[in-house]
Design a protein around this motif. Structure first.
Motif, PDB file in Angstrom:
ATOM      1  N   TRP A  98     -31.585 -86.107 -20.369  1.00 44.41           N
ATOM      2  CA  TRP A  98     -31.723 -87.662 -20.756  1.00 44.41           C
ATOM      3  C   TRP A  98     -32.254 -88.377 -19.169  1.00 44.41           C
ATOM      4  N   ASP A  99     -33.187 -89.064 -19.589  1.00 46.29           N
ATOM      5  CA  ASP A  99     -33.837 -90.013 -18.440  1.00 46.29           C
ATOM      6  C   ASP A  99     -33.148 -91.236 -18.733  1.00 46.29           C
ATOM      7  N   LEU A 100     -32.512 -91.803 -17.700  1.00 47.47           N
ATOM      8  CA  LEU A 100     -31.378 -92.858 -17.685  1.00 47.47           C
ATOM      9  C   LEU A 100     -32.114 -94.116 -16.739  1.00 47.47           C
ATOM     10  N   SER A 101     -33.148 -93.982 -16.844  1.00 47.37           N
ATOM     11  CA  SER A 101     -34.099 -95.178 -15.954  1.00 47.37           C
ATOM     12  C   SER A 101     -33.651 -96.527 -16.357  1.00 47.37           C
ATOM     13  N   HIS A 102     -33.647 -96.622 -17.675  1.00 48.30           N
ATOM     14  CA  HIS A 102     -33.323 -97.727 -18.252  1.00 48.30           C
ATOM     15  C   HIS A 102     -31.984 -98.036 -18.711  1.00 48.30           C
ATOM     16  N   LEU A 118     -35.164 -86.660 -23.628  1.00 49.01           N
ATOM     17  CA  LEU A 118     -35.254 -87.939 -24.074  1.00 49.01           C
ATOM     18  C   LEU A 118     -35.110 -89.067 -23.131  1.00 49.01           C
ATOM     19  N   THR A 119     -35.916 -90.220 -23.314  1.00 48.78           N
ATOM     20  CA  THR A 119     -35.549 -91.490 -22.421  1.00 48.78           C
ATOM     21  C   THR A 119     -34.297 -92.408 -23.259  1.00 48.78           C
ATOM     22  N   HIS A 120     -33.226 -92.255 -22.552  1.00 49.15           N
ATOM     23  CA  HIS A 120     -32.117 -92.949 -23.461  1.00 49.15           C
ATOM     24  C   HIS A 120     -32.321 -94.188 -23.974  1.00 49.15           C
ATOM     25  N   GLY A 157     -32.721 -90.344 -13.287  1.00 48.21           N
ATOM     26  CA  GLY A 157     -33.114 -91.842 -13.524  1.00 48.21           C
ATOM     27  C   GLY A 157     -33.574 -92.489 -12.060  1.00 48.21           C
ATOM     28  N   CYS A 158     -33.735 -93.776 -12.236  1.00 46.60           N
ATOM     29  CA  CYS A 158     -34.247 -94.388 -11.083  1.00 46.60           C
ATOM     30  C   CYS A 158     -33.438 -95.345 -10.305  1.00 46.60           C
ATOM     31  N   GLY A 159     -33.542 -95.522  -9.061  1.00 46.85           N
ATOM     32  CA  GLY A 159     -32.807 -96.360  -8.089  1.00 46.85           C
ATOM     33  C   GLY A 159     -33.286 -97.774  -7.963  1.00 46.85           C
ATOM     34  N   TYR A 160     -34.495 -98.084  -8.660  1.00 46.62           N
ATOM     35  CA  TYR A 160     -35.154 -99.626  -8.146  1.00 46.62           C
ATOM     36  C   TYR A 160     -34.812-100.522  -9.514  1.00 46.62           C
ATOM     37  N   LYS A 161     -34.525 -99.949 -10.412  1.00 42.90           N
ATOM     38  CA  LYS A 161     -34.441-100.856 -11.550  1.00 42.90           C
ATOM     39  C   LYS A 161     -33.049-101.578 -11.681  1.00 42.90           C
ATOM     40  N   TYR A 162     -32.253-101.561 -12.565  1.00 36.80           N
ATOM     41  CA  TYR A 162     -31.054-102.181 -12.689  1.00 36.80           C
ATOM     42  C   TYR A 162     -30.212-101.814 -11.554  1.00 36.80           C
ATOM     43  N   THR A 185     -42.118 -91.702 -25.520  1.00 32.44           N
ATOM     44  CA  THR A 185     -41.348 -91.778 -24.080  1.00 32.44           C
ATOM     45  C   THR A 185     -42.141 -92.225 -23.121  1.00 32.44           C
ATOM     46  N   PHE A 186     -41.714 -92.396 -21.949  1.00 30.54           N
ATOM     47  CA  PHE A 186     -42.310 -92.987 -21.012  1.00 30.54           C
ATOM     48  C   PHE A 186     -43.380 -91.921 -20.509  1.00 30.54           C
ATOM     49  N   PRO A 187     -44.592 -92.320 -20.060  1.00 31.30           N
ATOM     50  CA  PRO A 187     -45.743 -91.425 -19.954  1.00 31.30           C
ATOM     51  C   PRO A 187     -45.251 -90.376 -18.790  1.00 31.30           C
ATOM     52  N   THR A 188     -44.822 -90.703 -17.725  1.00 33.90           N
ATOM     53  CA  THR A 188     -44.421 -89.541 -16.743  1.00 33.90           C
ATOM     54  C   THR A 188     -43.687 -88.608 -17.306  1.00 33.90           C
ATOM     55  N   ASP A 189     -42.640 -89.054 -18.105  1.00 30.60           N
ATOM     56  CA  ASP A 189     -41.825 -87.927 -18.865  1.00 30.60           C
ATOM     57  C   ASP A 189     -42.749 -86.723 -19.523  1.00 30.60           C
ATOM     58  N   ASP A 211     -35.646 -87.894  -3.713  1.00 28.59           N
ATOM     59  CA  ASP A 211     -37.025 -87.991  -4.365  1.00 28.59           C
ATOM     60  C   ASP A 211     -37.384 -89.119  -5.396  1.00 28.59           C
ATOM     61  N   ASN A 212     -38.122 -88.933  -6.134  1.00 32.44           N
ATOM     62  CA  ASN A 212     -38.363 -90.140  -7.271  1.00 32.44           C
ATOM     63  C   ASN A 212     -38.015 -89.472  -8.601  1.00 32.44           C
ATOM     64  N   THR A 213     -38.008 -90.133  -9.446  1.00 30.18           N
ATOM     65  CA  THR A 213     -37.506 -89.903 -10.999  1.00 30.18           C
ATOM     66  C   THR A 213     -38.540 -88.596 -11.378  1.00 30.18           C
ATOM     67  N   SER A 214     -39.908 -88.993 -11.079  1.00 34.55           N
ATOM     68  CA  SER A 214     -41.037 -87.869 -11.695  1.00 34.55           C
ATOM     69  C   SER A 214     -40.725 -86.599 -11.216  1.00 34.55           C
ATOM     70  N   VAL A 215     -40.358 -86.511  -9.846  1.00 30.40           N
ATOM     71  CA  VAL A 215     -40.385 -85.188  -8.996  1.00 30.40           C
ATOM     72  C   VAL A 215     -38.904 -84.632  -9.652  1.00 30.40           C
TER      73      VAL A 215
HETATM   74  C1  LIG Z   1     -39.447 -96.179 -14.314  1.00 26.77           C
HETATM   75  C2  LIG Z   1     -39.327 -94.930 -15.219  1.00 26.77           C
HETATM   76  C3  LIG Z   1     -39.774 -93.881 -14.415  1.00 26.77           C
HETATM   77  C4  LIG Z   1     -40.316 -94.005 -13.041  1.00 26.77           C
HETATM   78  O1  LIG Z   1     -40.598 -93.020 -12.381  1.00 26.77           O
HETATM   79  P1  LIG Z   1     -40.778 -92.880 -10.798  1.00 26.77           P
HETATM   80  O2  LIG Z   1     -41.199 -91.422 -10.547  1.00 26.77           O
HETATM   81  O3  LIG Z   1     -39.538 -93.221 -10.194  1.00 26.77           O
HETATM   82  O4  LIG Z   1     -41.893 -93.555 -10.769  1.00 26.77           O
HETATM   83  C5  LIG Z   1     -39.409 -92.627 -15.291  1.00 26.77           C
HETATM   84  N1  LIG Z   1     -39.274 -92.441 -16.374  1.00 26.77           N
HETATM   85  C6  LIG Z   1     -38.758 -93.596 -17.167  1.00 26.77           C
HETATM   86  C7  LIG Z   1     -38.170 -93.570 -18.501  1.00 26.77           C
HETATM   87  C8  LIG Z   1     -38.837 -94.781 -16.501  1.00 26.77           C
HETATM   88  O5  LIG Z   1     -38.468 -96.110 -17.222  1.00 26.77           O
END
Ligand SMILES: *Cc1c(COP(=O)(O)O)cnc(C)c1O
Length: 410
Positions: free
Chosen positions: A194-198, A165-167, A217-222, A123-127, A94-98
């Motif tokens: 922990w959200d490890l997206s970054h 938390l977003t790390h 965490g995300c697969g499309y960043k780093y 923190t990142f809005p989707t969280d 899935d994606n990070t949000s799900v």
């Molecule tokens: C990029 C990012 C996301 C992205 O979430 P998607 O569901 O993959 O779009 C979520 N949380 C953080 C902290 C991010 O930096």
């Protein structure tokens, strides 16, 4: 510091050859790998093989013969090595949000007598949205408490079920002390997510050593998995028997191909799968992760710190008179792998910079973000980027009318 000195640093860089594994246009300096990692040659090869051989000729047989059905778990195990987790603790889906939804709901229900999900306002809005949605869905007097960073510790009381938390902060690049905050949360009887997206692919991680309960965490960043790449989630071994996913999909069933009319959660991490994995995207992510696993991680983190130290130094030396200031922490041990630079005209400057082949991005109200991804960024890129940054502002090139217009994606 001089450009020649940067050239020498690149020559001595043990990761220098890794750049050749990526498809990078020579006329572009790409400093946005924290938003969308670059395409690698192995990813092209693997997606092509999946299309032509596995899907094209193998057809449905490839679910067994090409190992498609095991991909979420197999790629999760590869990622576990980057996260400091054990095999069987990470799954790709899935994606990070799900994935946030699955773990937030799962964790909240493990502590039903505690109504609070504690997080940080910045923190990142989707969280924040997902936490609010979970509270809305589960009810029972639950609430999200989003406090300033400085108030996190004092807010960890007996009402907190989960600290989320977003790390590494997506704006400033500030990096939390994962070990200390996890310990503080546990001391208060709360779980930690922990959200490890970054963080993954940007800084050293050791989820097991920090006794982390949950992570996403995300697969499309780093990690360079490609636009919209599948994301991942981690559930510590000790929580796996008791915690449930709120999404009872067939792929998370104990035996999906029995087609039983009643749901029985799969063992361990498998229950966090929901539907069929997107194999084209999985192939690109797996190839990108194989590249990551071929490098010495300590060398990568050292290079990432050296690149960001160089950027900060050059912005201080050459940009202060032009209104630039560094908005990221100056201590490399509390910073991720991007640097945020503040300027009141940040949006227009970034647009002008991109038009001149230096690609970073912008976050409101005034932050320009430049990512120093260790696998493909050169020291000379940092030099040239600052050179153009100075040029764009000193020559007022950013004042050209088109740059004031906001694009859909910044
Ligand atoms: C990029 C990012 C996301 C992205 O979430 P998607 O569901 O993959 O779009 C979520 N949380 C953080 C902290 C991010 O930096």
């Amino acid at each position: 510091m001089t450009r020649d000195a940067c050239v020498l640093l690149d020559r001595a860089d043990p990761l220098g050859a890794m750049r050749d594994q990526f498809v990078l246009d020579g006329g572009v300096i790409y400093l946005d790998g924290n938003s969308l990692g670059a395409l690698s040659h192995p990813a092209i090869k693997q997606v092509r093989a999946l299309l032509e051989a596995e899907w094209g000729r193998g057809l449905i047989r490839s679910w067994n013969e090409a190992g498609w059905i095991d991909a979420p778990r197999r790629i999760g195990d590869k990622l576990a090595a980057l996260l400091g987790a054990d095999p069987g603790e990470v799954i790709v889906a899935d994606n990070t949000s799900v994935n946030l939804f699955k773990l937030l709901a799962g964790a909240a229900r493990l502590r039903p007598e505690r109504p609070v999900i504690l997080t940080e306002v910045e923190t990142f809005p989707t969280d924040l949205y997902l936490a609010a949605g979970v509270v809305d869905l589960l009810g029972g007097g639950r609430e999200v408490r989003a406090v300033p960073r400085t108030e996190l510790r004092e807010s960890l009381d007996g009402r907190v079920a989960l600290l989320m938390l977003t790390h590494v902060d997506y704006c400033s690049g500030y990096m939390h002390d994962m070990r200390a905050l996890t310990e503080a949360a546990h001391h208060a009887g709360a779980l930690v997510l922990w959200d490890l997206s970054h963080s993954a692919g940007a800084v050293p991680l050791n989820l097991n050593a920090c006794a982390v309960d949950l992570a996403v965490g995300c697969g499309y960043k780093y990690l360079n998995g490609g636009p919209g790449a599948p994301a991942y989630l981690y559930v510590s071994r000790h929580l796996q028997p008791e915690m449930r996913s709120p999404l009872w999909g067939w792929m998370g069933h104990a035996s999906p191909f029995d087609f039983s009319p009643t749901y029985a959660p799969g063992d361990g991490i498998a229950r966090y799968l929901c539907g069929t994995p997107p194999m084209l995207a999985m192939a690109a992510l797996e190839a990108a992760l194989d590249l990551w696993l071929s490098v010495d991680l300590e060398t990568a983190w050292r290079k990432s710190r050296a690149l960001s130290e160089l950027l900060i130094r050059l912005v201080d030396e050459r940009g202060a008179d032009l209104g630039f200031s560094v908005a990221s922490p100056r201590d490399p041990w509390v910073r991720g792998s991007h640097v945020a630079i503040r300027h009141p005209e940040g949006y227009r400057i970034m647009r002008a910079l991109i038009a001149r082949g230096v690609i970073g991005d912008f976050r409101p109200p005034d932050l320009m973000r430049l990512a120093l991804t260790p696998l493909y960024t050169r020291f000379v890129d940092v030099w040239d980027a600052v050179d153009r940054l100075v040029e764009v502002v000193a020559g007022r090139a950013y004042e050209a009318p088109p740059y004031a217009q906001r694009l859909a994606v910044t």
